[in-house]
Design an enzyme around this catalytic site. Structure first.
Site, PDB file in Angstrom:
ATOM      1  N   ARG A 117      69.320  44.363  71.197  1.00 23.33           N
ATOM      2  CA  ARG A 117      69.985  43.086  70.904  1.00 23.33           C
ATOM      3  C   ARG A 117      70.338  42.320  72.172  1.00 23.33           C
ATOM      4  O   ARG A 117      70.201  41.096  72.222  1.00 23.33           O
ATOM      5  CB  ARG A 117      71.243  43.353  70.067  1.00 23.33           C
ATOM      6  CG  ARG A 117      70.958  43.914  68.677  1.00 23.33           C
ATOM      7  CD  ARG A 117      72.223  44.016  67.845  1.00 23.33           C
ATOM      8  NE  ARG A 117      73.151  44.994  68.408  1.00 23.33           N
ATOM      9  CZ  ARG A 117      73.137  46.284  68.128  1.00 23.33           C
ATOM     10  NH1 ARG A 117      72.213  46.774  67.306  1.00 23.33           N
ATOM     11  NH2 ARG A 117      74.036  47.106  68.653  1.00 23.33           N
ATOM     12  N   ASP A 138      64.940  60.066  64.974  1.00 21.02           N
ATOM     13  CA  ASP A 138      66.128  60.463  64.204  1.00 21.02           C
ATOM     14  C   ASP A 138      65.792  61.501  63.144  1.00 21.02           C
ATOM     15  O   ASP A 138      66.457  62.530  63.015  1.00 21.02           O
ATOM     16  CB  ASP A 138      66.752  59.241  63.517  1.00 21.02           C
ATOM     17  CG  ASP A 138      67.418  58.305  64.502  1.00 21.02           C
ATOM     18  OD1 ASP A 138      67.680  58.722  65.642  1.00 21.02           O
ATOM     19  OD2 ASP A 138      67.681  57.147  64.124  1.00 21.02           O
TER      20      ASP A 138
END
Length: 223
Positions: free
Chosen positions: A61, A78
């Site tokens: 971001r 993950d």
């Protein structure tokens, strides 16, 4: 005629969030390679890799380096990390089937979600604005809530790994020990248990919602 910019656009593979992703893979490899010989070191490395999962999102971001490749890399890292830890727990605890079922739910839920988002033309599996389920919207729409569920779930697994005996351990007996421990131990265990339970409920909702989207796609295209 405009001259081409001398500044070269960096390859997506070299985006900062993706480099962090590669680093996470290396850390996890080291952690699991020595998980039996040094459980404490494993827990530290595993949790540090998990912490970097939030760090890469911040960099994405901050520097506008979000990418489809990065999103897939992040999710695969993950899921594989959690799957390997659950596989370890299935060997240390009885009944081990509990952890294998959690492994299957985790992978299935996220696979359905990714594929359904692909069918709907969305670029992120976190884009659930169109879904009618409030809990799923809360999970993906509010980072603190998502962080609580994810951190609690992973911490619970790490705690169970640290406190398992070398031989097969009864899962119920270990849980009873935590519940009968000090107030701090009791609070930490209950907190992680609540976050873990919410995460599993969300996984089930996500799987059902994503499956419905796949079915609707088939009906819409006459399959």
């Amino acid at each position: 005629m405009a001259q081409p910019s001398s500044e070269k656009t960096p390859s997506v593979y070299l985006y900062i969030p993706n480099i962090i992703g590669y680093f996470r893979i290396i850390i996890n490899f080291i952690a699991f390679a020595g998980c039996y010989s040094n459980r404490v070191l494993f827990a530290i490395l595993y949790f540090f890799s998990f912490f970097c999962d939030g760090l890469d999102g911040w960099f994405a971001r901050k520097f506008n380096q979000a990418s489809t490749f990065g999103a897939v890399l992040d999710m695969v890292t993950d899921r594989v990390s959690t799957a390997c830890l659950l596989a370890l727990l299935s060997q240390l605890y009885r009944p081990g089937l509990v952890f294998l079922m959690l492994l299957g739910l985790d992978i299935t839920s996220h696979w359905f979600q990714m594929y359904s988002m692909f069918l709907s033309g969305k670029t992120s599996h976190k884009d659930v604005k169109d879904t009618g389920n409030w809990l799923l919207k809360l999970y993906y729409g509010h980072r603190p809530f998502m962080a609580f569920c994810c951190v609690a779930s992973e911490v619970l697994y790490i705690i169970l790994f640290l406190f398992a005996d070398e031989k097969s351990t009864s899962l119920l007996n270990v849980c009873r020990c935590f519940l009968k421990g000090s107030p701090l131990t009791f609070f930490v265990f209950i907190s992680t248990l609540v976050g873990w339970a919410l995460k599993q409920v969300i996984n089930i909702i996500q799987m059902k919602t994503a499956a419905d989207m796949c079915v609707m796609f088939d009906l819409k295209h006459g399959k």
